[in-house]
Scaffold this motif. Sequence first.
Motif, mmCIF file in Angstrom:
data_model
loop_
_atom_site.group_PDB
_atom_site.id
_atom_site.type_symbol
_atom_site.label_atom_id
_atom_site.label_comp_id
_atom_site.label_asym_id
_atom_site.label_seq_id
_atom_site.Cartn_x
_atom_site.Cartn_y
_atom_site.Cartn_z
ATOM 1 N N THR A 1 0.880 -1.139 -0.112
ATOM 2 C CA THR A 1 0.047 0.029 0.018
ATOM 3 C C THR A 1 0.738 1.318 0.028
ATOM 4 N N PHE A 2 1.952 1.202 0.959
ATOM 5 C CA PHE A 2 2.717 2.447 1.020
ATOM 6 C C PHE A 2 3.359 2.706 -0.530
ATOM 7 N N ALA A 3 3.956 1.469 -1.290
ATOM 8 C CA ALA A 3 4.355 1.700 -2.572
ATOM 9 C C ALA A 3 3.296 2.219 -3.441
ATOM 10 N N ALA A 4 1.861 1.805 -3.371
ATOM 11 C CA ALA A 4 1.131 2.401 -4.204
ATOM 12 C C ALA A 4 0.630 3.809 -4.148
ATOM 13 N N ALA A 5 1.077 4.116 -2.560
ATOM 14 C CA ALA A 5 0.740 5.608 -2.420
ATOM 15 C C ALA A 5 1.824 6.507 -2.467
ATOM 16 N N CYS A 6 2.832 6.236 -3.200
ATOM 17 C CA CYS A 6 3.841 7.055 -3.445
ATOM 18 C C CYS A 6 3.577 7.829 -4.673
ATOM 19 N N ALA A 7 4.185 8.941 -5.013
ATOM 20 C CA ALA A 7 4.194 9.904 -6.142
ATOM 21 C C ALA A 7 4.932 9.019 -7.292
ATOM 22 N N ARG A 8 4.425 9.400 -8.504
ATOM 23 C CA ARG A 8 5.159 8.859 -9.614
ATOM 24 C C ARG A 8 6.568 8.960 -9.688
ATOM 25 N N PRO A 9 7.574 8.047 -10.092
ATOM 26 C CA PRO A 9 8.777 8.252 -9.967
ATOM 27 C C PRO A 9 9.421 9.380 -10.818
ATOM 28 N N PRO A 10 10.272 10.362 -10.377
ATOM 29 C CA PRO A 10 10.784 11.549 -11.048
ATOM 30 C C PRO A 10 11.756 10.618 -12.137
ATOM 31 N N ALA A 11 11.547 11.515 -13.380
ATOM 32 C CA ALA A 11 12.104 11.142 -14.621
ATOM 33 C C ALA A 11 13.637 11.575 -14.784
ATOM 34 N N SER A 12 13.792 12.427 -14.180
ATOM 35 C CA SER A 12 15.304 13.073 -14.076
ATOM 36 C C SER A 12 15.629 13.940 -12.872
ATOM 37 N N LEU A 13 16.918 14.164 -12.834
ATOM 38 C CA LEU A 13 17.508 15.277 -11.881
ATOM 39 C C LEU A 13 17.967 16.400 -12.657
ATOM 40 N N THR A 14 17.556 17.550 -12.866
ATOM 41 C CA THR A 14 17.874 18.571 -13.560
ATOM 42 C C THR A 14 18.536 19.851 -12.795
ATOM 43 N N ASP B 1 9.460 17.411 -14.826
ATOM 44 C CA ASP B 1 9.356 15.844 -15.050
ATOM 45 C C ASP B 1 10.202 15.098 -13.817
ATOM 46 N N GLY B 2 10.741 15.807 -12.996
ATOM 47 C CA GLY B 2 11.412 15.189 -11.886
ATOM 48 C C GLY B 2 11.931 16.159 -10.941
ATOM 49 N N GLU B 3 12.911 15.909 -10.431
ATOM 50 C CA GLU B 3 13.626 17.017 -9.310
ATOM 51 C C GLU B 3 14.413 18.281 -9.836
ATOM 52 N N SER B 4 14.265 19.237 -9.769
ATOM 53 C CA SER B 4 14.940 20.524 -10.343
ATOM 54 C C SER B 4 15.699 21.148 -9.333
ATOM 55 N N LEU B 5 16.930 21.650 -9.386
ATOM 56 C CA LEU B 5 17.664 22.265 -8.497
ATOM 57 C C LEU B 5 18.102 23.389 -9.197
ATOM 58 N N ILE B 6 18.032 24.484 -8.439
ATOM 59 C CA ILE B 6 18.579 25.792 -9.247
ATOM 60 C C ILE B 6 19.602 26.478 -8.290
ATOM 61 N N PHE B 7 20.567 26.653 -8.628
ATOM 62 C CA PHE B 7 21.891 27.436 -7.929
ATOM 63 C C PHE B 7 22.055 28.766 -8.517
ATOM 64 N N THR B 8 21.969 29.762 -7.604
ATOM 65 C CA THR B 8 22.170 31.110 -7.896
ATOM 66 C C THR B 8 23.497 31.932 -7.520
#
Length: 455
Positions: free
Chosen positions: A76-89, A213-220
């Motif tokens: 049930t935990f696995a079914a309740a998780c969000a869709r897997p992120p496609a990328s790390l950008t 599409d996945g996780e995005s990291l922004i460095f400034t």
Amino acid sequence: MSVQPDQSAPPGHVLIIGAGTGGLCLAHALRRSGIDAVVYERDRSRTPGPRGSRVTIDPGGGRALRACLPPDLHDTFAAACARPPASLTVLTEQLSEVLRLPRHGGADAAHIVRQVDWMTLRQVLLTGVEDSVRFGKDFTRYEQHPDGTVTAFFEDGSAETGDVLVAADGTSSAVRRQYLPHARLDDSGLLCVTGKVPLTAENRGILPPPALDGESLIFTTKGYLCAVEAMEFNWDTDGAMKKGVDDGDAALLAAWPGLRYDDTRDYISWALAAAASRFPADLLATRGHGLLEVVLDRTSRWHPGLRTLFGLTDPATCSATGVRTSAAVPAWPSSNVTLLGDAIHTMAPGRSMGTNAALRDAARLSHALAAAREGHMTVVEAVHRYETRMAAHGFEAARRSRLRMGGGSLIHKPVVGPSALTGLRMGMRVVNRIPWAKRIISDFLCDRREFGSGD
């Protein structure tokens, strides 16, 4: 760690202070081992209101959950998780791509990284142990007795006695203050503001597709770090299953009582972090709209899509925290009182390291107490066995998280920060043009990341 003599009976009743991730996971594991456990939580209900956002469960945390939960609840935990992120950008504040690392996914359970909402995870972990959780119980102190028992006292005047007391009450642990008053939390010098935006068809168009599409990291160049991620679940805004959801997952979620208490719906999560000097002095006392004003003020030259995203944030989901980590505590004599998770080794929030450490602690402690129940060792010997591993790995992970996330990092420095960021971006752009280099880094960061597990 020295072990004090103990002649008490095997653990028949365990008192767990705190219904967080680690405490509830421990309750499940102890129940499966035949050990009675009761969880005491100061929140007055299982739905305390807006709190937290996404949680990353790394491979070590995932193995701990699998070991502690009944198989059907883990499914049930696995079914309740969000869709897997496609990328790390990695992006600039103008949403120019610096580095994009695809996730390879795969069926290897040992390397799966899952994303789940904090409230959803809480409801999963409450499922099946509801009868063992006492809400509205604000712990004040404990007393240990010569017969090997321990009594917990609560603000409402009640008291409960058991064989073991476990502190799972988080960074500000009241148990730790009494048991290890010399334990210290170090300020990393980093502050963080977080918020959530409902993910609707209209809001989806605010940012370019790669950013969601996945996780995005922004460095400034001014030392700000922003993380953005879309969280999409198997149910829609009415709580009904979406089209195309696997039949097995749909059946599990339909039968799961926790969905009645979970108001989590698709959303975009964001977090803005920087050295404390970049924020107002009263940031931690600021709430809601005030926090959004601070964020908008400090991102005035960012891409319009990011500015719109911040402006659409529900103020009730905004919070500000100071990043603190635990200093290593010299070995202490083990007893029938022990600690897990943030109550003993608070970590910086990146990668949900504290959550995963708490899950691993729960698995280790339950295994040790099960051995005591079977007569292989005394309660104190079991606690000592657990604490030896927990302290070795937990404090080292906390130290590493402080180095990785601290406000003293080069990119947060006012003078050398811009140069350090320029060099970092140049290196990432080079890697972004070399497929084999991207695959190596992707394997390391995206698919196999497990911080300080010690497993």
